[in-house]
Motif scaffolding. Structure first.
Motif, PDB file in Angstrom:
ATOM      1  N   ALA A  81       0.834  -1.208   0.000  1.00  0.00           N
ATOM      2  CA  ALA A  81       0.000   0.000   0.000  1.00  0.00           C
ATOM      3  C   ALA A  81       0.865   1.253   0.000  1.00  0.00           C
ATOM      4  CB  ALA A  81      -0.927   0.000   1.212  1.00  0.00           C
ATOM      5  N   ARG A  82       0.605   2.147  -0.936  1.00  0.00           N
ATOM      6  CA  ARG A  82       1.333   3.414  -1.043  1.00  0.00           C
ATOM      7  C   ARG A  82       0.324   4.560  -1.128  1.00  0.00           C
ATOM      8  NH1 ARG A  82       6.512   2.335  -3.062  1.00  0.00           N
ATOM      9  NH2 ARG A  82       7.054   0.175  -2.557  1.00  0.00           N
ATOM     10  N   SER A  83       0.653   5.702  -0.526  1.00  0.00           N
ATOM     11  CA  SER A  83      -0.244   6.850  -0.620  1.00  0.00           C
ATOM     12  C   SER A  83       0.550   8.141  -0.590  1.00  0.00           C
ATOM     13  CB  SER A  83      -1.265   6.849   0.522  1.00  0.00           C
ATOM     14  OG  SER A  83      -0.639   7.057   1.767  1.00  0.00           O
ATOM     15  N   ALA A  84       0.020   9.155  -1.243  1.00  0.00           N
ATOM     16  CA  ALA A  84       0.600  10.492  -1.253  1.00  0.00           C
ATOM     17  C   ALA A  84      -0.465  11.465  -1.696  1.00  0.00           C
ATOM     18  CB  ALA A  84       1.806  10.563  -2.189  1.00  0.00           C
ATOM     19  N   GLN A  85      -0.472  12.648  -1.128  1.00  0.00           N
ATOM     20  CA  GLN A  85      -1.446  13.659  -1.532  1.00  0.00           C
ATOM     21  C   GLN A  85      -0.941  14.493  -2.701  1.00  0.00           C
ATOM     22  OE1 GLN A  85      -2.589  15.223   2.642  1.00  0.00           O
ATOM     23  NE2 GLN A  85      -4.458  15.341   1.448  1.00  0.00           N
ATOM     24  N   ASP A  86       0.376  14.586  -2.838  1.00  0.00           N
ATOM     25  CA  ASP A  86       0.952  15.354  -3.932  1.00  0.00           C
ATOM     26  C   ASP A  86       0.930  14.533  -5.224  1.00  0.00           C
ATOM     27  OD1 ASP A  86       2.718  17.774  -4.775  1.00  0.00           O
ATOM     28  OD2 ASP A  86       3.824  16.014  -5.456  1.00  0.00           O
ATOM     29  N   ASN A  87       0.449  15.131  -6.321  1.00  0.00           N
ATOM     30  CA  ASN A  87       0.322  14.400  -7.579  1.00  0.00           C
ATOM     31  C   ASN A  87       1.663  13.888  -8.095  1.00  0.00           C
ATOM     32  OD1 ASN A  87      -2.465  14.592  -7.785  1.00  0.00           O
ATOM     33  ND2 ASN A  87      -2.389  16.559  -8.823  1.00  0.00           N
ATOM     34  N   ALA A  88       2.728  14.679  -7.940  1.00  0.00           N
ATOM     35  CA  ALA A  88       4.049  14.247  -8.393  1.00  0.00           C
ATOM     36  C   ALA A  88       4.519  13.028  -7.603  1.00  0.00           C
ATOM     37  CB  ALA A  88       5.048  15.386  -8.266  1.00  0.00           C
ATOM     38  N   GLU A  89       4.261  13.023  -6.296  1.00  0.00           N
ATOM     39  CA  GLU A  89       4.635  11.880  -5.468  1.00  0.00           C
ATOM     40  C   GLU A  89       3.827  10.648  -5.857  1.00  0.00           C
ATOM     41  OE1 GLU A  89       4.672  12.561  -1.260  1.00  0.00           O
ATOM     42  OE2 GLU A  89       5.425  14.598  -1.490  1.00  0.00           O
ATOM     43  N   LEU A  90       2.538  10.842  -6.148  1.00  0.00           N
ATOM     44  CA  LEU A  90       1.700   9.718  -6.583  1.00  0.00           C
ATOM     45  C   LEU A  90       2.260   9.087  -7.852  1.00  0.00           C
ATOM     46  CD1 LEU A  90      -2.077  10.685  -6.140  1.00  0.00           C
ATOM     47  CD2 LEU A  90      -0.895   8.710  -5.159  1.00  0.00           C
ATOM     48  N   ARG A  91       2.660   9.914  -8.807  1.00  0.00           N
ATOM     49  CA  ARG A  91       3.218   9.384 -10.057  1.00  0.00           C
ATOM     50  C   ARG A  91       4.504   8.601  -9.799  1.00  0.00           C
ATOM     51  NH1 ARG A  91       1.155  14.405 -12.058  1.00  0.00           N
ATOM     52  NH2 ARG A  91       3.151  15.449 -11.706  1.00  0.00           N
ATOM     53  N   ALA A  92       5.324   9.100  -8.879  1.00  0.00           N
ATOM     54  CA  ALA A  92       6.564   8.401  -8.540  1.00  0.00           C
ATOM     55  C   ALA A  92       6.270   7.050  -7.890  1.00  0.00           C
ATOM     56  CB  ALA A  92       7.417   9.262  -7.609  1.00  0.00           C
ATOM     57  N   LEU A  93       5.279   7.014  -7.013  1.00  0.00           N
ATOM     58  CA  LEU A  93       4.901   5.752  -6.370  1.00  0.00           C
ATOM     59  C   LEU A  93       4.351   4.763  -7.385  1.00  0.00           C
ATOM     60  CD1 LEU A  93       3.189   7.086  -3.112  1.00  0.00           C
ATOM     61  CD2 LEU A  93       5.433   6.008  -3.314  1.00  0.00           C
ATOM     62  N   ALA A  94       3.561   5.262  -8.345  1.00  0.00           N
ATOM     63  CA  ALA A  94       3.016   4.385  -9.391  1.00  0.00           C
ATOM     64  C   ALA A  94       4.145   3.777 -10.220  1.00  0.00           C
ATOM     65  CB  ALA A  94       2.060   5.167 -10.284  1.00  0.00           C
ATOM     66  N   ARG A  95       5.115   4.592 -10.581  1.00  0.00           N
ATOM     67  CA  ARG A  95       6.253   4.076 -11.366  1.00  0.00           C
ATOM     68  C   ARG A  95       7.042   3.031 -10.580  1.00  0.00           C
ATOM     69  NH1 ARG A  95       6.595   9.647 -12.814  1.00  0.00           N
ATOM     70  NH2 ARG A  95       8.238   9.987 -11.260  1.00  0.00           N
ATOM     71  N   GLU A  96       7.134   3.223  -9.251  1.00  0.00           N
ATOM     72  CA  GLU A  96       7.839   2.255  -8.414  1.00  0.00           C
ATOM     73  C   GLU A  96       7.109   0.911  -8.397  1.00  0.00           C
ATOM     74  OE1 GLU A  96       9.475   1.814  -3.814  1.00  0.00           O
ATOM     75  OE2 GLU A  96       8.784   3.761  -4.577  1.00  0.00           O
ATOM     76  N   VAL A 122      -4.275  -1.471  -7.792  1.00  0.00           N
ATOM     77  CA  VAL A 122      -5.596  -0.996  -7.380  1.00  0.00           C
ATOM     78  C   VAL A 122      -5.451   0.479  -7.048  1.00  0.00           C
ATOM     79  CG1 VAL A 122      -7.520  -1.279  -5.788  1.00  0.00           C
ATOM     80  CG2 VAL A 122      -6.163  -3.278  -6.471  1.00  0.00           C
ATOM     81  N   ALA A 123      -6.147   1.326  -7.794  1.00  0.00           N
ATOM     82  CA  ALA A 123      -6.025   2.778  -7.638  1.00  0.00           C
ATOM     83  C   ALA A 123      -7.275   3.320  -6.961  1.00  0.00           C
ATOM     84  CB  ALA A 123      -5.821   3.437  -8.995  1.00  0.00           C
ATOM     85  N   ASN A 124      -7.101   3.892  -5.789  1.00  0.00           N
ATOM     86  CA  ASN A 124      -8.218   4.421  -5.017  1.00  0.00           C
ATOM     87  C   ASN A 124      -8.393   5.907  -5.317  1.00  0.00           C
ATOM     88  OD1 ASN A 124     -10.253   4.806  -3.126  1.00  0.00           O
ATOM     89  ND2 ASN A 124      -8.829   5.068  -1.441  1.00  0.00           N
ATOM     90  N   GLY A 125      -9.293   6.208  -6.249  1.00  0.00           N
ATOM     91  CA  GLY A 125      -9.589   7.595  -6.559  1.00  0.00           C
ATOM     92  C   GLY A 125      -9.000   8.077  -7.869  1.00  0.00           C
ATOM     93  N   ARG A 126      -9.442   9.260  -8.214  1.00  0.00           N
ATOM     94  CA  ARG A 126      -9.130   9.842  -9.519  1.00  0.00           C
ATOM     95  C   ARG A 126      -7.640  10.107  -9.715  1.00  0.00           C
ATOM     96  NH1 ARG A 126     -11.846  15.612 -11.196  1.00  0.00           N
ATOM     97  NH2 ARG A 126     -11.738  15.420 -13.460  1.00  0.00           N
ATOM     98  N   ALA A 127      -7.008  10.789  -8.739  1.00  0.00           N
ATOM     99  CA  ALA A 127      -5.601  11.143  -8.883  1.00  0.00           C
ATOM    100  C   ALA A 127      -4.722   9.904  -8.951  1.00  0.00           C
ATOM    101  CB  ALA A 127      -5.168  12.043  -7.722  1.00  0.00           C
ATOM    102  N   ALA A 128      -5.026   8.901  -8.120  1.00  0.00           N
ATOM    103  CA  ALA A 128      -4.244   7.664  -8.122  1.00  0.00           C
ATOM    104  C   ALA A 128      -4.432   6.909  -9.430  1.00  0.00           C
ATOM    105  CB  ALA A 128      -4.656   6.786  -6.941  1.00  0.00           C
TER     106      ALA A 128
END
Length: 323
Positions: free
Chosen positions: A75-90, A100-106
């Motif tokens: 499980a990974r989470s971040a409120q900042d969009n740039a951090e979310l993108r980095a977590l997704a790439r990881e 599994v993406a919880n919400g629009r930004a994720a």
């Protein structure tokens, strides 16, 4: 534009009991043959403890998945969009079997990170932002139509507080929710858009709402703003402004009303989508489902503080009353 694999989700089809038994058999067979334990990435913009993640894990357990033995969830989470993108790439680099993406930004972050790993949206507000067809999605995704839920909140708020004429709409920065503009206008309400990044600028955002003379408040994208939702509502209540959101909160919430899809039901459906994917289903064969279970919560404590009498027509529709 590259073709993207989209997966769908949400809440209507029932899961028959043999599904869980079949999952167990498949998991045991995979372990016997030395196959790796399925690896799920959970990506969210919700801060802190995430009730959606807890409900999703409960859904996996009902399908007889055991974390650490028959499945792994990172499980990974971040409120900042740039951090979310980095977590997704990881998660992509770690070769997750499903994200599994919880919400629009994720969901957007996961979609940008991969064109091959299935992404289960759990959920997003507007599915058409991510797919062209609900029946045969072609890209990364799944969805809940949150716009209709937000619209319903505005309608109920107007029913409970007929004098609402200037509605501050708190939304997560970088997003757009302008479908609400016409809905508010039809009810004789002026929509006042207030952008916020979360806890760090709530006071500034609320000062803007006061400067614009808001006499009602709606919080949208409560996945990203969930951690500050009750803070915003408490500030509104202290100034005599009724507030609505799709965030359930708890019995101490300062929200006047909550109207939301049943989150536990949605996350259980997300777990069933993951199960189907791990058993070999193709993402484009899993149609997007829309939420079918909704809860209306009315807060009589907040109503009394605001000097309001809740109409019987609203109380009769409420699933829960806080008193």
């Amino acid at each position: 534009m590259r073709r993207r694999q989209f997966v769908s989700l949400l809440g209507s089809a029932a899961v028959a009991w043999p599904l869980a038994a079949l999952s167990v058999c498949l998991q045991q067979a995979a372990r016997a043959q030395g196959h790796k334990v399925p690896f799920l990435g959970w990506l969210s913009s919700a801060p802190g403890s995430d009730p959606s993640l807890d409900a999703f894990r409960a859904g996996l357990r009902e399908l007889d998945y055991v974390e650490g033995r028959s499945i792994r969830v990172d499980a990974r989470s971040a409120q900042d969009n740039a951090e979310l993108r980095a977590l997704a790439r990881e998660l992509v680099r770690q070769q997750a079997d499903v994200i599994v993406a919880n919400g629009r930004a994720a969901t957007r972050a996961a979609q940008e990170a991969t064109a091959t790993i299935p992404v289960v949206m759990a959920p997003v507000d507007d599915p058409y932002e991510f797919v062209a067809s609900l029946s045969r999605p072609s890209g990364n995704g799944l969805a809940l139509q949150q716009t209709e839920i937000d619209a319903k909140q505005v309608e109920i708020l107007k029913e409970m507080v007929p004098d609402v004429s200037r509605l501050a709409i708190f939304y997560y920065y970088g997003e757009t929710y302008y479908a609400l503009e016409s809905i508010a206008h039809a009810l004789g309400i002026e929509a006042l858009w207030i952008e916020t990044k979360g806890s760090g600028d709530v006071e500034k955002a609320f000062a803007e709402a006061l400067a614009k003379k808001a006499n009602g408040l709606l919080i949208v994208d409560t996945g990203a703003l969930g951690g500050t939702c009750n803070v915003i509502a408490a500030m509104a209540l202290a100034r005599g402004i009724p507030a609505a959101a799709s965030w359930r909160g708890d019995t101490q919430t300062a929200l006047l009303l909550t109207y939301a899809a049943d989150n536990a039901h949605l996350q259980h459906r997300a777990a069933s989508y993951v199960d189907r994917l791990l058993r070999g289903a193709k993402p484009h064969d899993l149609p997007i489902e829309q939420a079918t279970k909704f809860d209306l919560i009315v807060n009589l404590k907040a109503a009394r503080e605001l000097g309001l009498t809740v109409p019987p027509s609203v109380l009769l529709r409420a699933n829960e009353v806080i008193d």
